[in-house]
Write an enzyme that holds these catalytic residues in place. Structure first.
Site, PDB file in Angstrom:
ATOM      1  N   CYS A 101     -96.711  36.302 -28.329  1.00  0.00           N
ATOM      2  CA  CYS A 101     -95.572  35.944 -27.491  1.00  0.00           C
ATOM      3  C   CYS A 101     -95.936  34.705 -26.678  1.00  0.00           C
ATOM      4  O   CYS A 101     -97.039  34.630 -26.119  1.00  0.00           O
ATOM      5  CB  CYS A 101     -95.213  37.106 -26.562  1.00  0.00           C
ATOM      6  SG  CYS A 101     -93.762  36.817 -25.533  1.00  0.00           S
ATOM      7  N   HIS A 143     -88.269  41.647 -31.435  1.00  0.00           N
ATOM      8  CA  HIS A 143     -89.169  41.151 -30.388  1.00  0.00           C
ATOM      9  C   HIS A 143     -88.361  40.415 -29.318  1.00  0.00           C
ATOM     10  O   HIS A 143     -88.520  40.675 -28.114  1.00  0.00           O
ATOM     11  CB  HIS A 143     -90.206  40.214 -31.018  1.00  0.00           C
ATOM     12  CG  HIS A 143     -91.112  39.545 -30.043  1.00  0.00           C
ATOM     13  ND1 HIS A 143     -92.433  39.902 -29.911  1.00  0.00           N
ATOM     14  CD2 HIS A 143     -90.902  38.547 -29.147  1.00  0.00           C
ATOM     15  CE1 HIS A 143     -92.993  39.134 -28.970  1.00  0.00           C
ATOM     16  NE2 HIS A 143     -92.070  38.309 -28.498  1.00  0.00           N
ATOM     17  N   GLU A 144     -87.497  39.497 -29.745  1.00  0.00           N
ATOM     18  CA  GLU A 144     -86.704  38.727 -28.783  1.00  0.00           C
ATOM     19  C   GLU A 144     -85.696  39.613 -28.059  1.00  0.00           C
ATOM     20  O   GLU A 144     -85.471  39.461 -26.862  1.00  0.00           O
ATOM     21  CB  GLU A 144     -86.002  37.550 -29.467  1.00  0.00           C
ATOM     22  CG  GLU A 144     -86.927  36.561 -30.157  1.00  0.00           C
ATOM     23  CD  GLU A 144     -88.051  36.030 -29.291  1.00  0.00           C
ATOM     24  OE1 GLU A 144     -87.918  35.980 -28.053  1.00  0.00           O
ATOM     25  OE2 GLU A 144     -89.097  35.662 -29.864  1.00  0.00           O
TER      26      GLU A 144
END
Length: 177
Positions: A101, A143-144
């Site tokens: 990230c 993830h986002e």
């Protein structure tokens, strides 16, 4: 003029807040934010970025899968702005994969995610889009999306043994390919 934005890092309270829905997609500040996110994800070698990562609490993210030194096997796709996205359906199949990230530099984690998802989002032109995403691109989306809920990938790892430094990831994972 589009510009690269500063990315906030883990510890900044904005990363732990819930993001707001975008009401007026055509607003000039929203359109500029999308342009700036597109520049930022490209210039940082990311494959995705969410508005909360640049300290803006809106439900906008970019999915921009492409091979680079951080993700050499990523599939190539056109960078796509997704506004107010949602997951409509998902497979029973959950797979673990390595994630990093931009807001947590130097760390990777082995994260379980749905292998296939059906999603809906509004594009930057105000059109509702529906897509089925699989494998790495589905992982990027999930993830986002977590950033909208105040979550980061470290919240999803099953054990601390599934966390490695970026250097060890490069040594152990990338060099074995």
């Amino acid at each position: 003029m589009s510009e690269k934005l500063s990315i906030i890092e883990l510890g900044n309270p904005i990363l732990r807040q819930k993001a707001e829905f975008v009401k007026d997609i055509q607003d000039k500040t929203i359109q500029k934010l999308i342009d700036d996110l597109l520049v930022t994800v490209k210039e940082t070698n990311g494959v995705g970025i969410a508005a909360p990562q640049v300290a803006v609490g809106y439900r906008i993210f970019i999915v921009a899968s492409r091979p680079n030194f951080r993700y050499p096997n990523a599939p190539l796709m056109e960078p796509t702005a997704m506004i107010n996205p949602r997951i409509l359906n998902y497979s029973d199949d959950i797979v673990k994969g390595w994630e990093g990230c931009l807001s947590i530099p130097g760390i990777r984690g082995l994260v379980p995610r749905y292998r296939e998802i059906e999603v809906e989002y509004t594009d930057r032109y105000g059109q509702l889009q529906k897509q089925e995403l699989t494998d790495f691109v589905a992982r990027i989306f999930q993830h986002e999306y977590d950033h909208f809920e105040g979550l980061v990938f470290l919240d999803r790892v099953e054990t601390t043994f599934d966390i490695v430094t970026e250097q060890e990831y490069q040594n152990l994972i990338i060099n074995q390919l």
